[in-house]
Write a protein that holds these residues in place. Sequence first.
Motif, PDB file in Angstrom:
ATOM      1  N   CYS A 164       0.814  -1.213   0.000  1.00  0.00           N
ATOM      2  CA  CYS A 164       0.000   0.000   0.000  1.00  0.00           C
ATOM      3  C   CYS A 164       0.851   1.269   0.000  1.00  0.00           C
ATOM      4  N   SER A 165       2.112   1.146  -0.255  1.00  0.00           N
ATOM      5  CA  SER A 165       2.968   2.324  -0.344  1.00  0.00           C
ATOM      6  C   SER A 165       2.779   2.980  -1.711  1.00  0.00           C
ATOM      7  N   ARG A 166       3.253   4.200  -1.819  1.00  0.00           N
ATOM      8  CA  ARG A 166       3.148   4.911  -3.096  1.00  0.00           C
ATOM      9  C   ARG A 166       3.850   4.140  -4.213  1.00  0.00           C
ATOM     10  N   ALA A 167       5.046   3.647  -3.897  1.00  0.00           N
ATOM     11  CA  ALA A 167       5.807   2.915  -4.913  1.00  0.00           C
ATOM     12  C   ALA A 167       5.077   1.650  -5.343  1.00  0.00           C
ATOM     13  N   ALA A 168       4.474   0.954  -4.368  1.00  0.00           N
ATOM     14  CA  ALA A 168       3.768  -0.285  -4.703  1.00  0.00           C
ATOM     15  C   ALA A 168       2.547  -0.002  -5.569  1.00  0.00           C
ATOM     16  N   LEU A 169       1.820   1.064  -5.252  1.00  0.00           N
ATOM     17  CA  LEU A 169       0.636   1.395  -6.051  1.00  0.00           C
ATOM     18  C   LEU A 169       1.029   1.838  -7.457  1.00  0.00           C
ATOM     19  N   LEU A 170       2.111   2.582  -7.564  1.00  0.00           N
ATOM     20  CA  LEU A 170       2.575   2.977  -8.893  1.00  0.00           C
ATOM     21  C   LEU A 170       2.943   1.754  -9.724  1.00  0.00           C
ATOM     22  N   GLY A 171       3.442   0.738  -9.048  1.00  0.00           N
ATOM     23  CA  GLY A 171       3.824  -0.473  -9.761  1.00  0.00           C
ATOM     24  C   GLY A 171       2.649  -1.354 -10.138  1.00  0.00           C
ATOM     25  N   ALA A 172       1.433  -0.981  -9.699  1.00  0.00           N
ATOM     26  CA  ALA A 172       0.259  -1.807 -10.003  1.00  0.00           C
ATOM     27  C   ALA A 172      -0.169  -1.692 -11.458  1.00  0.00           C
ATOM     28  N   GLY A 173       0.235  -0.610 -12.125  1.00  0.00           N
ATOM     29  CA  GLY A 173      -0.146  -0.431 -13.525  1.00  0.00           C
ATOM     30  C   GLY A 173      -0.732   0.945 -13.763  1.00  0.00           C
ATOM     31  N   ASP A 174      -1.753   1.029 -14.624  1.00  0.00           N
ATOM     32  CA  ASP A 174      -2.368   2.321 -14.919  1.00  0.00           C
ATOM     33  C   ASP A 174      -3.203   2.783 -13.725  1.00  0.00           C
TER      34      ASP A 174
ATOM     35  N   GLN B  14      -6.360   3.013 -13.256  1.00  0.00           N
ATOM     36  CA  GLN B  14      -7.487   2.150 -12.911  1.00  0.00           C
ATOM     37  C   GLN B  14      -7.023   0.994 -12.024  1.00  0.00           C
ATOM     38  N   ALA B  15      -5.874   0.419 -12.361  1.00  0.00           N
ATOM     39  CA  ALA B  15      -5.328  -0.665 -11.533  1.00  0.00           C
ATOM     40  C   ALA B  15      -4.885  -0.139 -10.175  1.00  0.00           C
ATOM     41  N   GLN B  16      -4.344   1.074 -10.163  1.00  0.00           N
ATOM     42  CA  GLN B  16      -3.944   1.677  -8.890  1.00  0.00           C
ATOM     43  C   GLN B  16      -5.156   1.906  -7.991  1.00  0.00           C
ATOM     44  N   ALA B  17      -6.266   2.328  -8.582  1.00  0.00           N
ATOM     45  CA  ALA B  17      -7.476   2.571  -7.802  1.00  0.00           C
ATOM     46  C   ALA B  17      -8.005   1.274  -7.191  1.00  0.00           C
ATOM     47  N   GLU B  18      -7.948   0.195  -7.938  1.00  0.00           N
ATOM     48  CA  GLU B  18      -8.394  -1.093  -7.400  1.00  0.00           C
ATOM     49  C   GLU B  18      -7.503  -1.525  -6.235  1.00  0.00           C
ATOM     50  N   ALA B  19      -6.190  -1.325  -6.389  1.00  0.00           N
ATOM     51  CA  ALA B  19      -5.267  -1.676  -5.305  1.00  0.00           C
ATOM     52  C   ALA B  19      -5.496  -0.783  -4.091  1.00  0.00           C
ATOM     53  N   ALA B  20      -5.792   0.494  -4.328  1.00  0.00           N
ATOM     54  CA  ALA B  20      -6.034   1.418  -3.222  1.00  0.00           C
ATOM     55  C   ALA B  20      -7.284   1.019  -2.443  1.00  0.00           C
ATOM     56  N   ARG B  21      -8.319   0.625  -3.140  1.00  0.00           N
ATOM     57  CA  ARG B  21      -9.546   0.188  -2.457  1.00  0.00           C
ATOM     58  C   ARG B  21      -9.282  -1.055  -1.608  1.00  0.00           C
ATOM     59  N   ALA B  22      -8.409  -1.925  -2.091  1.00  0.00           N
ATOM     60  CA  ALA B  22      -8.073  -3.127  -1.323  1.00  0.00           C
ATOM     61  C   ALA B  22      -7.259  -2.777  -0.075  1.00  0.00           C
ATOM     62  N   CYS B  23      -6.477  -1.705  -0.151  1.00  0.00           N
ATOM     63  CA  CYS B  23      -5.665  -1.301   1.009  1.00  0.00           C
ATOM     64  C   CYS B  23      -6.529  -0.744   2.128  1.00  0.00           C
ATOM     65  N   GLY B  24      -7.524   0.042   1.774  1.00  0.00           N
ATOM     66  CA  GLY B  24      -8.396   0.615   2.793  1.00  0.00           C
ATOM     67  C   GLY B  24      -7.636   1.501   3.762  1.00  0.00           C
ATOM     68  N   GLU B  25      -7.788   1.232   5.063  1.00  0.00           N
ATOM     69  CA  GLU B  25      -7.186   2.080   6.097  1.00  0.00           C
ATOM     70  C   GLU B  25      -5.661   2.039   6.087  1.00  0.00           C
ATOM     71  N   ALA B  26      -5.077   1.020   5.473  1.00  0.00           N
ATOM     72  CA  ALA B  26      -3.612   0.932   5.425  1.00  0.00           C
ATOM     73  C   ALA B  26      -3.002   1.980   4.503  1.00  0.00           C
ATOM     74  N   LEU B  27      -3.828   2.607   3.683  1.00  0.00           N
ATOM     75  CA  LEU B  27      -3.341   3.616   2.742  1.00  0.00           C
ATOM     76  C   LEU B  27      -3.638   5.007   3.294  1.00  0.00           C
ATOM     77  N   ALA B  28      -2.608   5.833   3.390  1.00  0.00           N
ATOM     78  CA  ALA B  28      -2.786   7.194   3.896  1.00  0.00           C
ATOM     79  C   ALA B  28      -3.525   8.040   2.860  1.00  0.00           C
ATOM     80  N   PRO B  29      -4.476   8.881   3.295  1.00  0.00           N
ATOM     81  CA  PRO B  29      -5.218   9.715   2.337  1.00  0.00           C
ATOM     82  C   PRO B  29      -4.306  10.596   1.485  1.00  0.00           C
TER      83      PRO B  29
END
Length: 204
Positions: free
Chosen positions: A84-94, A96-111
């Motif tokens: 759920c880090s910035r680098a990990a989300l950037l590595g998720a893809g475009d 849309q893929a980052q948004a899906e990963a962010a939703r899965a992170c939930g509270e673990a992701l800082a606003p």
Amino acid sequence: MPEDAPEEETEAAVDDIPEPAPAWRRWIVPGVLTVLALAGVLAALLLLPEDETAATEPGPAPEETAIAPPAFLSPEPATPEDGCSRAALLGAGDFQAQAEAARACGEALAPDTWLGLVEDAAAQEDAAALLMFGMLYDAGWHDAAIEDAIGLSFGDDPAQAAEYYSRAAAAGSPAAPDRLAAVCAVLARGATTLQEAAHDDYCT
């Protein structure tokens, strides 16, 4: 014959003088003493390092006792999971893929982390990022994962929502036109001058 007596006595006296001892016998005692002295010195040299090592060798170090932190100190803040880090989300893809990963992170992701990624993508006119910005300003749309779990929400601002929906539609978002139409219906009522201007800019 009285004249021969002294000569006989002299010969007898000479015979009584003991012969001197051979030269090698005179060196036996000094030689033995020298050997004993050398043996003693050698023994001392062999024993001395061991004694010095034993004397100078440090003893076992005392065991360290762990000191617990005071109870009143707050624990260190938890860090986000690696995924759920910035680098990990950037590595998720475009985005849309980052948004899906962010939703899965939930509270673990800082606003703030997620907002930075949305802003970066929106600056590149990414349709999905622009649509999300519009939704964050749109009271008629609620994304629980983004707004509640992550905690990123801007409140109701239909004029801003219309701007982002308009840009998202221009960037090719298929969902943006319907969202823009719903917001334009709110702006048509013209509650404020800003809303009237936004209606004129994005809804006509």
